[in-house]
Design a protein around this motif. Structure first.
Motif, PDB file in Angstrom:
ATOM      1  N   SER A   2       0.812  -1.201   0.000  1.00 36.56           N
ATOM      2  CA  SER A   2       0.000   0.000   0.000  1.00 36.56           C
ATOM      3  C   SER A   2       0.845   1.250   0.000  1.00 36.56           C
ATOM      4  O   SER A   2       2.028   1.247   0.259  1.00 36.56           O
ATOM      5  N   SER A   4      -0.623   4.875   0.773  1.00 38.78           N
ATOM      6  CA  SER A   4      -1.035   6.110   1.424  1.00 38.78           C
ATOM      7  C   SER A   4      -2.095   5.859   2.452  1.00 38.78           C
ATOM      8  O   SER A   4      -2.689   4.820   2.551  1.00 38.78           O
ATOM      9  N   SER A   6      -3.647   6.554   6.729  1.00 40.02           N
ATOM     10  CA  SER A   6      -3.170   6.322   8.081  1.00 40.02           C
ATOM     11  C   SER A   6      -3.429   4.885   8.507  1.00 40.02           C
ATOM     12  O   SER A   6      -2.500   4.132   8.714  1.00 40.02           O
ATOM     13  N   HIS A   7      -4.713   4.502   8.660  1.00 43.04           N
ATOM     14  CA  HIS A   7      -5.016   3.113   8.995  1.00 43.04           C
ATOM     15  C   HIS A   7      -4.726   2.237   7.786  1.00 43.04           C
ATOM     16  O   HIS A   7      -4.896   2.650   6.641  1.00 43.04           O
ATOM     17  N   TRP A   8      -4.277   1.007   8.028  1.00 37.25           N
ATOM     18  CA  TRP A   8      -3.873   0.131   6.915  1.00 37.25           C
ATOM     19  C   TRP A   8      -5.004  -0.078   5.912  1.00 37.25           C
ATOM     20  O   TRP A   8      -4.763  -0.209   4.702  1.00 37.25           O
ATOM     21  N   GLN A  11      -5.322   2.483   2.954  1.00 37.67           N
ATOM     22  CA  GLN A  11      -4.220   2.613   2.021  1.00 37.67           C
ATOM     23  C   GLN A  11      -4.559   1.956   0.684  1.00 37.67           C
ATOM     24  O   GLN A  11      -5.467   1.135   0.598  1.00 37.67           O
ATOM     25  N   VAL A  53       5.346   6.152   1.868  1.00 33.33           N
ATOM     26  CA  VAL A  53       4.762   5.674   3.126  1.00 33.33           C
ATOM     27  C   VAL A  53       5.434   4.381   3.565  1.00 33.33           C
ATOM     28  O   VAL A  53       5.695   4.165   4.756  1.00 33.33           O
ATOM     29  N   SER A  57       7.341   4.103   7.086  1.00 26.72           N
ATOM     30  CA  SER A  57       6.868   3.172   8.115  1.00 26.72           C
ATOM     31  C   SER A  57       7.935   2.133   8.435  1.00 26.72           C
ATOM     32  O   SER A  57       8.108   1.752   9.605  1.00 26.72           O
ATOM     33  N   ARG A 213      -3.510  -6.739  13.137  1.00 24.16           N
ATOM     34  CA  ARG A 213      -4.096  -5.625  12.399  1.00 24.16           C
ATOM     35  C   ARG A 213      -5.510  -5.385  12.897  1.00 24.16           C
ATOM     36  O   ARG A 213      -6.327  -6.299  12.899  1.00 24.16           O
ATOM     37  N   ASN A 312       4.092  -5.019   8.135  1.00 30.78           N
ATOM     38  CA  ASN A 312       3.037  -4.055   8.419  1.00 30.78           C
ATOM     39  C   ASN A 312       3.547  -2.673   8.018  1.00 30.78           C
ATOM     40  O   ASN A 312       4.176  -1.983   8.814  1.00 30.78           O
ATOM     41  N   PHE A 314       2.557   0.455   7.727  1.00 31.23           N
ATOM     42  CA  PHE A 314       1.688   1.568   8.065  1.00 31.23           C
ATOM     43  C   PHE A 314       2.064   2.023   9.475  1.00 31.23           C
ATOM     44  O   PHE A 314       2.915   1.414  10.122  1.00 31.23           O
ATOM     45  N   ASP A 315       1.417   3.077   9.947  1.00 31.47           N
ATOM     46  CA  ASP A 315       1.740   3.633  11.262  1.00 31.47           C
ATOM     47  C   ASP A 315       1.124   2.732  12.334  1.00 31.47           C
ATOM     48  O   ASP A 315      -0.012   2.945  12.761  1.00 31.47           O
TER      49      ASP A 315
END
Length: 334
Positions: A2, A4, A6-8, A11, A53, A57, A213, A312, A314-315
């Protein structure tokens, strides 16, 4: 992968079509794995360049890991190495679903896998909680071919979100029609799907779900747990499901053996949880949270040993805080 949000679940895939994956599948069919492995750095470069991203991350995760371990887990952060590991993992999945691998590529250890195999041999079901550290898809593929190390067919039902990688999923379905047969979309868990899961267990099968997740439909429903030195959200639903199914729970990690880039072998680690759910309803939530903490602790240890196999992108730590802050601001404005 992914690119872009915030939450996976918000994206988007880096590529807008399945053409790159279809080309890769064609190459998987005609080339031996060592040749495919030589192509991985070039695929990784594409992902690394096209997804800021992913770069951010991966770098954030590695900095956190390095700080938590006092520099022992990583000599120095290297986001590109993590992206390369992920790219190799994608190729391994395609090779596995094309039928070009076997249980010989799995290294078992002297842990609870012995008990799990015995249970399955006796026709008894169990629940597995896995993660996006390593390659659990590799083991699911072997199970679809009947390679489980057990002298009977073991049905496997997987709960997962397939919308985030629909191009990749679509391509694998064309490669092997078995891929989507035993999947229940996480968004569709309800009474009917619970009955299907119970049928899998009653037939001596496995129910598999990831524990790292949060829900795409309800990301705020999570359990906050200390993880790599920070407070991170883990999915309440994954661990609550264990209480509803009320069967033995095993934490399973499938991690690429170090130094096996051109001929990958996977270490399979299996740990049975000692938490049961034969308890009053009011105590269930406490045990669900304890189960989550057990999983997070094991995941933390595996991250320290296999730092580049964390997928993972993402943030992972901050999303819940941002959501809570946004909710509070909305309440204040109301």
């Amino acid at each position: 992968m992914s690119s872009s949000g915030s939450h996976w679940s918000r994206q988007k895939e880096v590529t807008g079509s399945d053409v790159p994956v279809r080309i890769l599948i064609f190459l998987v069919k005609i080339l031996p794995f060592p040749v495919l492995a030589c192509m991985v750095p070039f695929v990784s470069f594409f992902y690394y360049i096209c997804s800021p991203v992913v770069r951010k991350s991966a770098a954030d995760y590695q900095r956190r890991l390095a700080a938590f371990s006092g520099g022992k887990a990583l000599r120095r952060p290297n986001a590109y190495a993590q992206v390369t590991s992920f790219s190799l993992c994608l190729v391994e999945k395609l090779v596995a679903w094309s039928g070009k691998t076997s249980l010989d590529n799995v290294i078992f250890h002297d842990d609870d896998v012995v008990e799990l195999k015995k249970r399955l041999s006796e026709g008894k079901g169990a629940m597995l909680i896995s993660s996006h550290l390593g390659n659990m898809e590799f083991l699911r593929c072997l199970a679809s071919y009947g390679e489980t190390g057990v002298d009977r067919h073991v049905p496997v039902t997987v709960i997962m979100d397939i919308q985030m990688s629909r191009h990749f999923t679509s391509a694998i379905n064309r490669l092997n029609a078995r891929y989507g047969l035993d999947i229940i979309p996480a968004s569709q868990i309800g009474v009917d799907s619970l009955e299907r899961l119970q049928e899998t267990l009653e037939s001596g099968g496995l129910v598999v779900i990831a524990g790292d997740r949060t829900s795409a439909s309800d990301p705020g429903r999570s359990i906050r747990v200390s993880f790599l030195g920070g407070d991170a959200p883990f999915p309440f639903g994954s661990f609550m499901l264990a209480s509803l199914l009320n069967v033995p729970v095993y934490f399973v990690f499938s991690l690429r053996e170090k130094g096996s880039f051109f001929c990958p072998r996977y270490n399979m680690f299996v740990t049975r949880s000692d938490i049961t759910f034969d308890c009053p309803r009011k105590e269930r939530t406490v045990r669900v949270e304890s189960l989550c903490r057990q999983f997070a602790g094991l995941l933390e240890g595996r991250c320290l040993s296999y730092p580049y196999q964390w997928y993972n992108f993402f943030d992972f730590w901050m999303f819940q805080d941002k959501e809570s802050a946004g909710a509070n601001e909305q309440e204040d404005s109301d």
